[in-house]
Design a protein around this motif. Structure first.
Motif, mmCIF file in Angstrom:
data_model
loop_
_atom_site.group_PDB
_atom_site.id
_atom_site.type_symbol
_atom_site.label_atom_id
_atom_site.label_comp_id
_atom_site.label_asym_id
_atom_site.label_seq_id
_atom_site.Cartn_x
_atom_site.Cartn_y
_atom_site.Cartn_z
ATOM 1 N N SER A 302 23.405 -1.828 27.313
ATOM 2 C CA SER A 302 22.444 -0.914 26.687
ATOM 3 C C SER A 302 23.118 0.317 26.089
ATOM 4 C CB SER A 302 21.381 -0.468 27.709
ATOM 5 O OG SER A 302 21.983 0.216 28.797
ATOM 6 N N PHE A 303 24.429 0.465 26.266
ATOM 7 C CA PHE A 303 25.128 1.640 25.759
ATOM 8 C C PHE A 303 25.538 1.426 24.294
ATOM 9 C CE2 PHE A 303 26.816 3.213 30.135
ATOM 10 C CZ PHE A 303 25.509 3.495 30.493
ATOM 11 N N PRO A 304 25.658 2.504 23.508
ATOM 12 C CA PRO A 304 26.085 2.379 22.105
ATOM 13 C C PRO A 304 27.475 1.771 21.987
ATOM 14 C CG PRO A 304 25.121 4.547 22.506
ATOM 15 C CD PRO A 304 25.286 3.879 23.850
ATOM 16 N N GLU A 305 27.668 1.007 20.936
ATOM 17 C CA GLU A 305 28.935 0.293 20.742
ATOM 18 C C GLU A 305 30.106 1.257 20.583
ATOM 19 O OE1 GLU A 305 30.879 -2.492 17.243
ATOM 20 O OE2 GLU A 305 28.763 -2.785 17.761
ATOM 21 N N ASP A 306 29.930 2.301 19.773
ATOM 22 C CA ASP A 306 31.032 3.240 19.542
ATOM 23 C C ASP A 306 31.432 3.943 20.834
ATOM 24 O OD1 ASP A 306 31.146 2.622 16.869
ATOM 25 O OD2 ASP A 306 29.776 4.229 16.269
ATOM 26 N N PHE A 307 30.453 4.260 21.654
ATOM 27 C CA PHE A 307 30.751 4.898 22.933
ATOM 28 C C PHE A 307 31.593 3.969 23.807
ATOM 29 C CE2 PHE A 307 29.417 5.048 27.409
ATOM 30 C CZ PHE A 307 29.888 6.293 27.765
ATOM 31 N N CYS A 308 31.254 2.690 23.819
ATOM 32 C CA CYS A 308 32.001 1.727 24.632
ATOM 33 C C CYS A 308 33.442 1.593 24.154
ATOM 34 C CB CYS A 308 31.311 0.365 24.604
ATOM 35 S SG CYS A 308 29.678 0.335 25.378
ATOM 36 N N LYS A 309 33.624 1.555 22.841
ATOM 37 C CA LYS A 309 34.956 1.336 22.283
ATOM 38 C C LYS A 309 35.867 2.540 22.441
ATOM 39 C CE LYS A 309 35.237 -0.419 18.195
ATOM 40 N NZ LYS A 309 34.974 -0.697 16.762
ATOM 41 N N HIS A 310 35.335 3.722 22.193
ATOM 42 C CA HIS A 310 36.197 4.896 22.077
ATOM 43 C C HIS A 310 36.174 5.820 23.283
ATOM 44 C CE1 HIS A 310 36.980 3.823 17.921
ATOM 45 N NE2 HIS A 310 35.692 3.742 17.697
ATOM 46 N N LYS A 311 35.251 5.609 24.215
ATOM 47 C CA LYS A 311 35.242 6.462 25.396
ATOM 48 C C LYS A 311 35.389 5.672 26.686
ATOM 49 C CE LYS A 311 33.053 10.442 27.514
ATOM 50 N NZ LYS A 311 31.986 11.458 27.424
ATOM 51 N N VAL A 312 34.607 4.590 26.823
ATOM 52 C CA VAL A 312 34.681 3.789 28.053
ATOM 53 C C VAL A 312 36.002 3.037 28.128
ATOM 54 C CG1 VAL A 312 33.649 1.902 29.358
ATOM 55 C CG2 VAL A 312 32.190 3.589 28.251
ATOM 56 N N LEU A 313 36.400 2.392 27.030
ATOM 57 C CA LEU A 313 37.626 1.585 27.038
ATOM 58 C C LEU A 313 38.866 2.391 27.428
ATOM 59 C CD1 LEU A 313 39.042 -1.090 26.569
ATOM 60 C CD2 LEU A 313 39.155 -0.548 24.128
ATOM 61 N N PRO A 314 39.123 3.549 26.826
ATOM 62 C CA PRO A 314 40.302 4.316 27.268
ATOM 63 C C PRO A 314 40.267 4.674 28.753
ATOM 64 C CG PRO A 314 39.477 5.163 25.181
ATOM 65 C CD PRO A 314 38.456 4.194 25.681
ATOM 66 N N GLN A 315 39.080 4.968 29.269
ATOM 67 C CA GLN A 315 38.975 5.298 30.693
ATOM 68 C C GLN A 315 39.264 4.079 31.564
ATOM 69 O OE1 GLN A 315 38.767 8.114 32.068
ATOM 70 N NE2 GLN A 315 38.090 9.491 30.450
ATOM 71 N N THR A 318 43.006 3.509 31.497
ATOM 72 C CA THR A 318 43.672 4.530 32.307
ATOM 73 C C THR A 318 43.484 4.261 33.797
ATOM 74 O OG1 THR A 318 43.351 6.167 30.548
ATOM 75 C CG2 THR A 318 43.832 6.993 32.763
ATOM 76 N N ALA A 319 42.260 3.842 34.163
ATOM 77 C CA ALA A 319 41.976 3.574 35.574
ATOM 78 C C ALA A 319 42.830 2.436 36.101
ATOM 79 C CB ALA A 319 40.492 3.239 35.746
ATOM 80 N N PHE A 320 43.095 1.444 35.265
ATOM 81 C CA PHE A 320 43.941 0.335 35.706
ATOM 82 C C PHE A 320 45.418 0.729 35.717
ATOM 83 C CE2 PHE A 320 46.725 -3.193 34.483
ATOM 84 C CZ PHE A 320 46.569 -3.997 35.595
ATOM 85 N N GLU A 321 45.833 1.442 34.683
ATOM 86 C CA GLU A 321 47.253 1.756 34.529
ATOM 87 C C GLU A 321 47.733 2.765 35.563
ATOM 88 O OE1 GLU A 321 50.880 1.090 32.563
ATOM 89 O OE2 GLU A 321 48.928 0.151 32.208
ATOM 90 N N PHE A 322 46.931 3.811 35.803
ATOM 91 C CA PHE A 322 47.398 4.907 36.653
ATOM 92 C C PHE A 322 46.584 5.055 37.937
ATOM 93 C CE2 PHE A 322 48.233 6.104 32.196
ATOM 94 C CZ PHE A 322 49.607 6.128 32.242
ATOM 95 N N GLY A 323 45.458 4.373 38.038
ATOM 96 C CA GLY A 323 44.639 4.475 39.232
ATOM 97 C C GLY A 323 44.771 3.231 40.095
ATOM 98 N N ASN A 324 43.873 3.113 41.034
ATOM 99 C CA ASN A 324 43.877 1.953 41.926
ATOM 100 C C ASN A 324 42.542 1.229 41.858
ATOM 101 O OD1 ASN A 324 42.390 3.961 43.080
ATOM 102 N ND2 ASN A 324 43.316 3.821 45.117
ATOM 103 N N ALA A 325 41.957 1.195 40.646
ATOM 104 C CA ALA A 325 40.649 0.561 40.489
ATOM 105 C C ALA A 325 40.730 -0.941 40.750
ATOM 106 C CB ALA A 325 40.103 0.834 39.090
ATOM 107 N N GLY A 326 41.845 -1.568 40.348
ATOM 108 C CA GLY A 326 42.033 -2.993 40.627
ATOM 109 C C GLY A 326 41.117 -3.892 39.818
ATOM 110 N N ALA A 327 40.674 -4.974 40.469
ATOM 111 C CA ALA A 327 39.918 -6.014 39.770
ATOM 112 C C ALA A 327 38.556 -5.556 39.314
ATOM 113 C CB ALA A 327 39.774 -7.237 40.688
ATOM 114 N N VAL A 328 38.059 -4.443 39.842
ATOM 115 C CA VAL A 328 36.704 -4.016 39.510
ATOM 116 C C VAL A 328 36.578 -3.614 38.043
ATOM 117 C CG1 VAL A 328 36.983 -1.573 40.056
ATOM 118 C CG2 VAL A 328 34.774 -2.670 40.423
ATOM 119 N N VAL A 329 37.694 -3.297 37.375
ATOM 120 C CA VAL A 329 37.619 -2.892 35.971
ATOM 121 C C VAL A 329 37.551 -4.088 35.034
ATOM 122 C CG1 VAL A 329 38.948 -0.820 36.495
ATOM 123 C CG2 VAL A 329 40.126 -2.818 35.593
ATOM 124 N N LEU A 330 37.758 -5.290 35.536
ATOM 125 C CA LEU A 330 37.851 -6.446 34.648
ATOM 126 C C LEU A 330 36.534 -6.746 33.945
ATOM 127 C CD1 LEU A 330 40.102 -8.943 36.620
ATOM 128 C CD2 LEU A 330 40.631 -7.717 34.538
#
Length: 790
Positions: A302-315, A318-330
């Motif tokens: 239900s979220f706007p496409e641009d928001f998903c691409k340019h704000k959610v995706l980088p987060q 980042t959460a996978f690369e530098f955090g410990n979110a693990g499989a939950v980000v998949l």
């Protein structure tokens, strides 16, 4: 030298303006641009001194100064600038005027309330920052002063008229907006400028005008504010406060934001909450991040496409690369990936996926395998063979059955991208081991099914060496669905067998299972036999058709899947064990039939007679020896294309149909990677006599007449059965001391003698104990203090 100092500074500017991208924004012209070195997109505000008045030049220079000094996430970000005698250049992040953005969204169906709610939240927060923190007045607040970035976030700009609440201490006063733009008078509040209301009352009034225009379009006149139009009901009470006639009753921007954030308010929704969490994600606890990403997956649709691409995706990255979110980000990562172009996907997500496959986290591995269909088309062959497949194959030997099953299923997608070695050697070696030794019947069945589906990708030599042997083995499996898979494997790959192989190897195997205890297996066997017999009859009637029937036997690997009309079955149609094994839920569960047409009995993929769909008592008597394990299989669909649903009780680590493992691994048994399913060497593929349903695997299927009379050398110390002394009467003098039965007899005799000696010693001990008891009783009990007489 003088020419160096006389150079035009605009030519040395680090940014390039893209032609024909001009838009008007007050006294500025807005252009799209890019950084010359990296090509990073930007926006460039240009003011031409020669085309403006003295007042406008004064406003442009004031805006240039404010842009450098004001920093806030919701205020248009200053990147660079250039001031010359002729022009002023302001470089900012790439943005679009709000009016243009709303017009574009209207052509697509209109901006959603979620997007507008977050946009208003940002603008009001920026206004509150100016009024309450900086004690500044914007004085030019409206649609024209709001811009939208690539992520769909609203930024406050138009800082030309920004001034302190108490006036500029330097004594310089900027002209009012209506003095520069005559059409701005309709946005002025009704009270006089010397009103006793709060200094920010006019700013809040213009905020009300902005809200009206966002939902209803350009404001024709001041009186139009009385008509609500399309203003949402949840926002109406707060909007009315903004445009109230009494300036003292108008709320402070901070209080307006607080009121709209109350439960049920216009700014109280999942989209605003998600954005607020992302802004503070760096200081959140790991447990909070885990829960957020789990909930995010459900809301992304239900979220706007641009928001998903340019704000959610980088987060997420980042959460996978530098955090410990693990499989939950998949899950949210792949959902966002649907909005990306092929180039963007290759650049942003594929490197992360490749890195994820090297993770030792089982949850990560199984989710990657389950969702491989979403990203497999973006993987190139080089990455699959060198970076992904070497990690995926570890799943074939994992102790978790769910991972083994998903690894097998993933081969259906990876096979077209595997090279010669990985596909025809490495993968076949793992498939052979799984089919022969895996303790889970469904995994053995899935292995057979997957082999039939990827047969077209194998080279001709591998097909001739593997297919018949593999499907023949499957027909001897104690798990009924595996036997059905073996029959259907023959049918799905029928075009890869020569007439000789059909007559000498395949039909004898199929005929043997026409007496199978499971009727669904028998039904499939009869269908397959009829199909193969029709081929033999066709060639018998017209030998000229032999070449056409065998045209695919020696064909090279094809890019497409199996072309057989019997290939309506697929791995994806089988119930997955994953959820049952991970949840480990006690109780029984029924399966779900997918695919096929259960009502069409004439179709090759139709269901068998419904009267035989349920298991009859004693159906598995031949294979299920443990009475406690009866009833574990809830049902098995007799459909030609799709098979079974299996239930595992809590804590049970193996299925009821457990196949005994071979005592040595394949490398020690003489089966190399290239010959895993070959039956051309003595003893290969043969199970032990105790493995019911797996004995006499392929020895009787060999069609080469030269092998029948060929004498093979025996290993040292191994004797033929005919050389043993089978007559117990000949064990006298002269019999071989190495005779198997003689040595067993001698061991039995020795054991009997030892037992007799032990029995005699026990009897002697009991006799001595009895005699001592009799002597003690004859003397009588001794008195206290009396001396014992010798």
């Amino acid at each position: 030298m003088w020419s160096f100092f006389a150079r035009d500074p605009v030519k040395d500017f680090a940014y390039e303006i893209i032609p024909d991208t001009q838009e008007k924004s007050g006294i500025w012209s807005l252009h799209r641009g890019k950084r010359k070195t990296s090509g990073e997109p930007v926006s460039v505000f240009v003011y031409e001194v020669a085309q403006g008045t003295e007042q406008q030049t004064q406003l442009a220079k004031a805006a240039f100064k404010r842009m450098k000094t004001l920093r806030h996430p919701n205020i248009l970000a200053y990147v660079d600038g250039l001031e010359t005698e002729k022009s002023l250049y302001l470089v900012t992040e790439q943005v679009t005027p709000l009016a243009v953005h709303l017009k574009t969204q209207a052509e697509k169906g209109g901006a959603g309330e979620l997007e507008i709610s977050w946009g208003l939240h940002q603008i009001v927060k920026a206004l509150s920052f100016l009024v309450n923190d900086c004690h500044l007045l914007h004085n030019n607040f409206g649609v024209w002063a709001v811009f939208v970035d690539r992520a769909g976030e609203w930024k406050l700009g138009g800082l030309d008229h920004v001034a302190p609440e108490q006036g500029d201490p330097s004594g310089v006063s900027l002209p009012a907006p209506k003095a520069v733009y005559p059409d701005m008078e309709k946005y002025e509040p009704p009270e006089m400028s010397n009103s006793s209301g709060e200094k920010w009352a006019g700013e809040v009034w213009r905020l009300g005008c902005l809200i009206w225009e966002v939902f209803n379009g350009p404001l024709p006149r001041t009186s139009s504010l009385r008509s609500l139009g399309k203003v949402p009901k949840a926002l109406v009470p707060h909007y009315c406060e903004l445009v109230g006639a009494n300036p003292r009753a108008r709320p402070n921007p901070a209080r307006f934001l607080q009121n709209c954030r109350a439960p049920g308010g216009f700014l109280s929704n999942s989209f605003v909450e998600s954005n607020l969490f992302l802004e503070e994600i760096q200081i959140k606890e790991p447990a909070e991040k885990q829960q957020f990403f789990q909930d995010l997956s459900e809301n992304l649709d239900s979220f706007p496409e641009d928001f998903c691409k340019h704000k959610v995706l980088p987060q997420l990255l980042t959460a996978f690369e530098f955090g410990n979110a693990g499989a939950v980000v998949l899950t949210p990562l792949f959902k966002v990936g649907k909005f990306l172009s092929a180039d963007e996907y290759q650049q942003k997500i594929i490197p992360v996926i490749v890195k994820m496959f090297s993770s030792t986290d089982r949850a990560m591995r199984i989710r990657l395998l389950q969702q491989m269909e979403q990203f497999i088309q973006y993987l190139n062959e080089a990455a699959v063979n060198s970076q992904i497949f070497p990690h995926v194959v570890h799943g074939f030997t994992d102790t978790n059955p769910a991972i083994r099953e998903q690894t097998v299923k993933s081969m259906l997608l990876l096979a077209p991208k595997l090279n010669e070695t990985n596909l025809n050697q490495e993968l076949m070696r793992h498939f052979a081991r799984l089919q022969a030794r895996d303790e889970q019947g469904p995994i053995r069945c899935n292995t057979t099914v997957c082999l039939g589906k990827i047969a077209s990708y194998l080279n001709a030599g591998t097909r001739q060496r593997v297919l018949i042997s593999a499907f023949s083995r499957a027909t001897k499996d104690p798990f009924p669905a595996s036997r059905s898979a073996g029959v259907l494997g023959f049918a799905a790959t029928h075009n890869y067998y020569s007439i000789t192989e059909i007559a000498a190897r395949i039909l004898p195997t199929l005929c043997a299972i026409t007496v199978d205890p499971d009727k669904s297996v028998r039904d499939q066997a009869f269908k397959a036999i009829k199909s193969f017999l029709s081929k033999l009859e066709t060639v018998s009637e017209d030998p000229a058709k032999l070449a056409d029937i065998e045209k695919d036997v020696a064909s090279c690997a094809q890019a497409g899947g199996p072309s057989s009309s019997w290939a309506g079955w697929a791995v994806t149609g089988m119930s997955s064990l994953t959820s049952k094994l991970i949840r480990n839920t006690p109780g029984t569960e029924g399966g779900t039939l997918e695919g096929g047409d259960p009502t069409n009995s004439n179709s090759p993929t139709g269901a068998a007679d419904s009267a035989h769909a349920a298991h009859a008592p004693g159906r598995f008597n031949r294979f299920n020896r443990n009475p406690r394990e009866k009833g574990v299989f809830t049902w098995m669909c007799p459909d030609i294309g799709f098979f079974f649903s299996l239930f595992f009780r809590a804590g049970r680590s193996s299925s009821s149909m457990t196949v005994k493992k071979q005592s040595s691994d394949w490398s020690s048994s003489g089966w190399d990677a290239d010959d895993s399913w070959s039956n051309e060497k003595e003893g290969q593929g043969q199970s032990s006599a105790g493995e019911e349903g797996w004995g006499n695997d392929w020895g009787e299927e060999e069609t080469d007449p030269t092998l029948a009379t060929k004498t093979l050398p025996l290993p040292e110390g191994v004797r033929l059965a005919s050389e043993y002394n089978w007559d117990s009467s000949n064990t006298a003098k002269g019999a071989s001391q190495n005779d198997l039965f003689a040595s067993v007899s001698q061991r039995n005799t020795a054991n009997t003698t030892a037992e007799m000696s032990k029995k005699k010693r026990e009897e002697r001990r009991k006799e001595l104990e009895a005699k001592r008891a009799e002597r003690k009783a004859a003397k009588g009990p001794l008195k206290l203090g009396a001396r014992k007489l010798d």
